[in-house]
Motif scaffolding. Structure first.
Motif, PDB file in Angstrom:
ATOM      1  N   TYR A   1      -4.937   2.187  -6.642  1.00 61.36           N
ATOM      2  CA  TYR A   1      -6.016   2.946  -6.013  1.00 61.36           C
ATOM      3  C   TYR A   1      -7.057   3.468  -6.999  1.00 61.36           C
ATOM      4  O   TYR A   1      -8.164   3.836  -6.586  1.00 61.36           O
TER       5      TYR A   1
ATOM      6  N   HIS B   1      -8.983   5.148   4.871  1.00 63.51           N
ATOM      7  CA  HIS B   1      -8.956   3.719   4.550  1.00 63.51           C
ATOM      8  C   HIS B   1      -9.292   3.525   3.076  1.00 63.51           C
ATOM      9  O   HIS B   1     -10.463   3.424   2.706  1.00 63.51           O
TER      10      HIS B   1
ATOM     11  N   TRP C   1      -6.830  11.798  -2.165  1.00 61.04           N
ATOM     12  CA  TRP C   1      -7.326  10.497  -2.633  1.00 61.04           C
ATOM     13  C   TRP C   1      -8.078  10.643  -3.954  1.00 61.04           C
ATOM     14  O   TRP C   1      -7.952   9.790  -4.846  1.00 61.04           O
TER      15      TRP C   1
ATOM     16  N   TRP D   1       2.099   9.717   5.534  1.00 53.52           N
ATOM     17  CA  TRP D   1       1.220   8.561   5.378  1.00 53.52           C
ATOM     18  C   TRP D   1       1.824   7.374   6.127  1.00 53.52           C
ATOM     19  O   TRP D   1       2.932   6.939   5.814  1.00 53.52           O
TER      20      TRP D   1
ATOM     21  N   CYS E   1     -12.804   4.894  -1.107  1.00 49.07           N
ATOM     22  CA  CYS E   1     -11.922   5.268  -0.006  1.00 49.07           C
ATOM     23  C   CYS E   1     -12.740   5.952   1.086  1.00 49.07           C
ATOM     24  O   CYS E   1     -13.533   6.858   0.800  1.00 49.07           O
TER      25      CYS E   1
ATOM     26  N   CYS F   1       1.677   3.615   6.676  1.00 51.21           N
ATOM     27  CA  CYS F   1       1.149   2.496   5.883  1.00 51.21           C
ATOM     28  C   CYS F   1       1.484   1.149   6.497  1.00 51.21           C
ATOM     29  O   CYS F   1       1.541   0.131   5.801  1.00 51.21           O
TER      30      CYS F   1
ATOM     31  N   VAL G   1      -3.541   4.221   6.183  1.00 49.53           N
ATOM     32  CA  VAL G   1      -4.292   3.389   5.243  1.00 49.53           C
ATOM     33  C   VAL G   1      -4.904   2.183   5.964  1.00 49.53           C
ATOM     34  O   VAL G   1      -5.284   1.203   5.334  1.00 49.53           O
TER      35      VAL G   1
ATOM     36  N   LEU H   1       0.826  -1.205   0.000  1.00 49.63           N
ATOM     37  CA  LEU H   1       0.000   0.000   0.000  1.00 49.63           C
ATOM     38  C   LEU H   1       0.861   1.256   0.000  1.00 49.63           C
ATOM     39  O   LEU H   1       0.584   2.209  -0.740  1.00 49.63           O
TER      40      LEU H   1
END
Length: 281
Positions: free
Chosen positions: A137, A119, A162, A66, A142, A68, A94, A12
């Motif tokens: 993605y 998420h 996102w 971020w 999301c 992850c 995430v 991710l």
């Protein structure tokens, strides 16, 4: 110039870094990885501008951070990053559980930076940096799960990020998020893993050569990382347990209908499932 930091660049995280660079959402990607081997792999990637052995080095000067890692490690990494963040930094994640995580991360960042839970419903049964996908993605849903009173500017920035990766973003309460994903994500994994385990128990190695697409499709997600899924099940246990009771009750009803010859009732279950599955395509 927007700089992002990626803490724990597995599937991710590495996919997020690659997609962020490819979409023009950042000019610089700074990475922290615990293992030296992973840092060497990152250094070879076109999307990686720097890779540090310390969290301080990775988050220094970053606008967006971020995290992850597996859900069991996220709040700990946020706490470790907290003293080294820019005052206006935004931290997100995430992770696939949210209520407990959002509270823990906000507590760790209090007075230092803003945490906005995320998420992305994207992933694979394959894990690790080597399986990173720049398109992982795109087109997927999301969730963004800010707490009440969370800085609106920060929330909108995470939502736009996102969306910039092509995701369909929904803002939702963290508890409601956990209830939804318990049903549509966590329960299917437990069911698939249990089915695969039971088939192995009943048929052993000898049945593997007869397995067709039906069992392969139904149990695909069972190939996911066991430590990762144990983290998820422990974090979201309160929401998963009612879902498990529901599926056990449903299977028990089918068993009783078959046992008593009530085939019309079984047919109704099959038809209801068929219709819902077709609606997902």
């Amino acid at each position: 110039m927007t700089t992002i930091a990626i803490l724990a660049p597995g599937l991710l995280g590495a996919s997020l870094a690659a997609a962020s660079k490819a979409s023009g959402l950042c000019e610089r990607v700074q990475v922290w990885a615990r293992r030296e081997e992973t840092r060497r792999q990152c250094a070879e990637q076109a999307w990686c501008d720097s890779c540090s052995s310390t969290i301080e080095g990775a988050v220094s000067g970053a606008d967006l951070v971020w995290v992850c890692a597996p859900v069991g490690a996220i709040s700990r990494l946020v706490a470790m990053a907290a003293p080294h963040l820019k005052p206006d930094a935004i931290v997100s994640d995430v992770g696939s559980t949210k209520e407990r995580l959002v509270m823990e991360c906000e507590r760790a960042l209090e007075g230092r930076a803003v945490f906005v839970g995320s998420h992305p419903m994207a992933g694979s049964e394959r894990s690790g940096l080597s399986n990173a996908d720049v398109n992982l993605y795109a087109g997927k849903p999301c969730f963004v799960t800010p707490s009440q009173g969370c800085d609106e500017r920060a929330v909108k920035r995470i939502e736009k990020f996102w969306e910039g990766l092509g995701m369909r973003v929904t803002r939702i309460d963290a508890r409601e998020h956990d209830r939804i994903v318990a049903c549509i994500s966590h329960l299917p994994h437990v069911v698939a893993a249990t089915l695969a385990s039971k088939v192995a128990e009943m048929g052993g190695v000898g049945w593997r050569e007869y397995v067709g697409s039906g069992l392969m499709d139904t149990t695909r997600v069972a190939a996911g990382s066991t430590p990762m899924w144990m983290d998820i099940l422990q974090h979201n246990r309160e929401e998963i347990l009612p879902m498990l009771r529901g599926i056990i009750e449903g299977l028990e009803h089918v068993r009783i209908h078959l046992e008593q010859g009530r085939f019309e009732a079984v047919e109704q279950v099959l038809e209801s499932g068929k219709q819902f599955r077709e609606s997902l395509d």
